[in-house]
Motif scaffolding. Sequence first.
Motif, short mmCIF file in Angstrom:
data_model
loop_
_atom_site.label_atom_id
_atom_site.label_comp_id
_atom_site.label_asym_id
_atom_site.label_seq_id
_atom_site.Cartn_x
_atom_site.Cartn_y
_atom_site.Cartn_z
N ALA A 107 1.25 -6.58 1.87
CA ALA A 107 0.19 -7.28 2.60
C ALA A 107 0.19 -8.75 2.19
O ALA A 107 0.54 -9.08 1.04
CB ALA A 107 -1.16 -6.65 2.25
N GLY B 273 -0.05 -7.32 -11.04
CA GLY B 273 -0.47 -6.46 -9.92
C GLY B 273 -0.63 -7.19 -8.60
O GLY B 273 -1.36 -6.74 -7.72
N THR B 274 0.05 -8.32 -8.43
CA THR B 274 -0.11 -9.05 -7.18
C THR B 274 1.06 -8.82 -6.21
O THR B 274 1.12 -9.43 -5.14
CB THR B 274 -0.26 -10.57 -7.44
OG1 THR B 274 0.69 -10.95 -8.42
CG2 THR B 274 -1.65 -10.89 -7.92
N GLY B 275 2.03 -8.01 -6.63
CA GLY B 275 3.11 -7.66 -5.70
C GLY B 275 4.44 -8.33 -6.00
O GLY B 275 5.33 -8.35 -5.13
N LYS B 276 4.62 -8.85 -7.20
CA LYS B 276 5.89 -9.54 -7.53
C LYS B 276 7.07 -8.55 -7.51
O LYS B 276 8.11 -8.84 -6.91
CB LYS B 276 5.78 -10.22 -8.91
CG LYS B 276 4.71 -11.32 -8.93
CD LYS B 276 4.65 -12.05 -10.23
CE LYS B 276 3.99 -11.26 -11.35
NZ LYS B 276 2.58 -10.93 -11.10
N THR B 277 6.87 -7.39 -8.12
CA THR B 277 7.94 -6.39 -8.12
C THR B 277 8.23 -5.92 -6.70
O THR B 277 9.39 -5.76 -6.30
CB THR B 277 7.54 -5.18 -9.00
OG1 THR B 277 7.11 -5.68 -10.25
CG2 THR B 277 8.68 -4.22 -9.19
N MET B 278 7.16 -5.74 -5.92
CA MET B 278 7.35 -5.30 -4.54
C MET B 278 8.16 -6.32 -3.75
O MET B 278 9.04 -5.97 -2.96
CB MET B 278 6.01 -5.09 -3.85
CG MET B 278 5.27 -3.86 -4.32
SD MET B 278 3.83 -3.58 -3.31
CE MET B 278 4.50 -2.57 -2.01
N THR C 139 -5.39 -0.99 -4.82
CA THR C 139 -4.75 0.34 -4.72
C THR C 139 -5.54 1.36 -5.52
O THR C 139 -5.78 2.49 -5.07
CB THR C 139 -3.29 0.27 -5.23
OG1 THR C 139 -2.61 -0.73 -4.47
CG2 THR C 139 -2.57 1.58 -5.09
P1 ADP Z 1 3.39 -7.12 -10.18
O1 ADP Z 1 4.89 -6.97 -10.24
O2 ADP Z 1 2.96 -8.43 -9.59
O3 ADP Z 1 2.71 -6.83 -11.47
P2 ADP Z 1 3.59 -4.89 -8.38
O4 ADP Z 1 4.47 -5.44 -7.34
O5 ADP Z 1 4.19 -4.00 -9.39
O6 ADP Z 1 2.83 -6.07 -9.16
O7 ADP Z 1 2.36 -4.17 -7.68
C1 ADP Z 1 1.66 -3.10 -8.29
C2 ADP Z 1 1.05 -2.22 -7.23
O8 ADP Z 1 0.01 -2.92 -6.56
C3 ADP Z 1 2.02 -1.85 -6.15
O9 ADP Z 1 2.66 -0.65 -6.44
C4 ADP Z 1 1.16 -1.75 -4.91
O10 ADP Z 1 0.57 -0.45 -4.86
C5 ADP Z 1 0.03 -2.72 -5.17
N1 ADP Z 1 0.21 -4.04 -4.53
C6 ADP Z 1 0.10 -5.22 -5.16
N2 ADP Z 1 0.25 -6.24 -4.30
C7 ADP Z 1 0.47 -5.69 -3.08
C8 ADP Z 1 0.67 -6.23 -1.76
N3 ADP Z 1 0.68 -7.55 -1.53
N4 ADP Z 1 0.88 -5.36 -0.76
C9 ADP Z 1 0.86 -4.03 -0.95
N5 ADP Z 1 0.65 -3.46 -2.17
C10 ADP Z 1 0.45 -4.27 -3.23
#
Ligand code: ADP
Length: 517
Positions: free
Chosen positions: A240, A280-285, A448
């Motif tokens: 998102a 938890g902001t979606g960097k890995t995603m 989430t």
């Molecule tokens: P980071 O690497 O920034 O710590 P992650 O990419 O591991 O964060 O995200 C952790 C979880 O949070 C994901 O598994 C997903 O469920 C949720 N999440 C975080 N950001 C998003 C996003 N922009 N869109 C959808 N899900 C997200």
Amino acid sequence: MEVSIKEICDNVSLAREMAVLGNYENAEVYYQGSLQLISRHIAMIAEPIRKNKWQEMQNIINLEYADIKKYKVLLETLRIEISGDVPIGARKRDDTFLLANDVSSITDPDVWPPPTPADHGILSSRHNGPKTKSTNSRRSEIRKAPSGARATSSNTSRKTDITKPTRTSKREDRPSTSKSERNVEAMKDRQDSESTDKNEKAEEQEEKKFECNGMERELADILERDIVQKNPNIRWDDIADLHEAKRLLEEAVVLPMWMPEFFTGIRRPWKGVLMVGPPGTGKTMLAKAVATECGTTFFNVSSSTLSSKYRGESEKMVRLLFEMARFYAPSTIFIDEIDSLCSRRGSESEHEASRRVKSELLIQMDGITANNEEPGKIVMVLAATNFPWDIDEALKRRLEKRIYIPLPTLEGREGLLKINLREVKLDPNVDLKSIARKLDGYSGADITNVCRDASMMSMRRKILGLKPDQIRQLPKEELDLPVTTQDFEEAILKNNKSVSKEDLDKFEKWMNEFGSS
Ligand code: ADP
């Protein structure tokens, strides 16, 4: 003893049910039982017409039973073929994918099997040998299949082309048979064709296999098993918000792959991109989506695992990681928590081993520039950190593009709610926009968690005070109730935001000083 017709019907139904489910072992048993019952029943019938009808029935069941036996034998043969002939490398990579996507939360990725005593032997003898080895000489150890092998492969494919029409014509010559027999024949044909092409495929797989020796082989195996992800299966649409980050990543990673001739000289692709932002902001995603969307081999490295596993071998692993990335290029190397691998030089926490790992990473990243000049052979380092202020100056310079991954906006939070609730029933009165407003300051991961909690509220209320046996007997539909506004309110009360205002200020300050977009 008299046989009841109901008993025969029940047995035949069960036999057919098992057959439809593909449980041929049990189907066989039920077919045998049915046939015995039918024989006994026929023996008791005196009237010829009735007897005849039952014999016809017996023939039909007999034919079905024969088909099941054939399928069972075929399946068994296929199973042997598959378990015996798929190249080990290919199987491992599939396992990795499964591990990473389905059971990563259950399996502790930090637990690796210890090296075998034999490998330790190789390790110590290698350690006693010359300590440094140039990257070039090391690279020469990565052998692609000799050209002779390729020639054999093309010969095989030519042979296959010739044999294929023969197989087709054989099928055309056959007399027409029952549908089930034709199915069995089709399966046999597929099996024939698969086994004819098998050697060819195995050779192709072998050609792609990264090769090295001794302990390095073992480290490479570990990397392939735990770090290479063939298809992380996250798409841009699964994420998102973050439009700006997606655009930047597309420009930095995707476009150079599509138009390599344009991205040369001053326009050369970035060596590395650093994603900075709260947890938890979606960097890995985002990293996974880059790999999925541009079909690169994805190396998912957490620097804490890289520095903790095989103490003393981390440096070697970094080198191997980049060699493998070049070998399997185009590749994306994602290094999560890069701050823990590359804290500032000279800081108290820095000891000799981590200094060496850091130096190796810098050397390898410098090597990327030359490599990326080769079209189609791009290796991109994508790093992520929640603590950018802890990152070494030298590394910061090499991670040329530094982008901020912020907390979700109102629109993003609504999008996150929709993504998270895709598979859940919602009460029609739920207003996602107003819930998104209440979630101001929450990260993607926090949202989430809220959705997970909210979707379990009704189930929790239902099972409150019940014994395990009573819970097991509850019908599924009673538990799977639509999620209500009240469920969300309770879930929000239970889950606080995880990022503080001070943290956000710190990120903003750092990005103002070092960021690029
Ligand atoms: P980071 O690497 O920034 O710590 P992650 O990419 O591991 O964060 O995200 C952790 C979880 O949070 C994901 O598994 C997903 O469920 C949720 N999440 C975080 N950001 C998003 C996003 N922009 N869109 C959808 N899900 C997200």
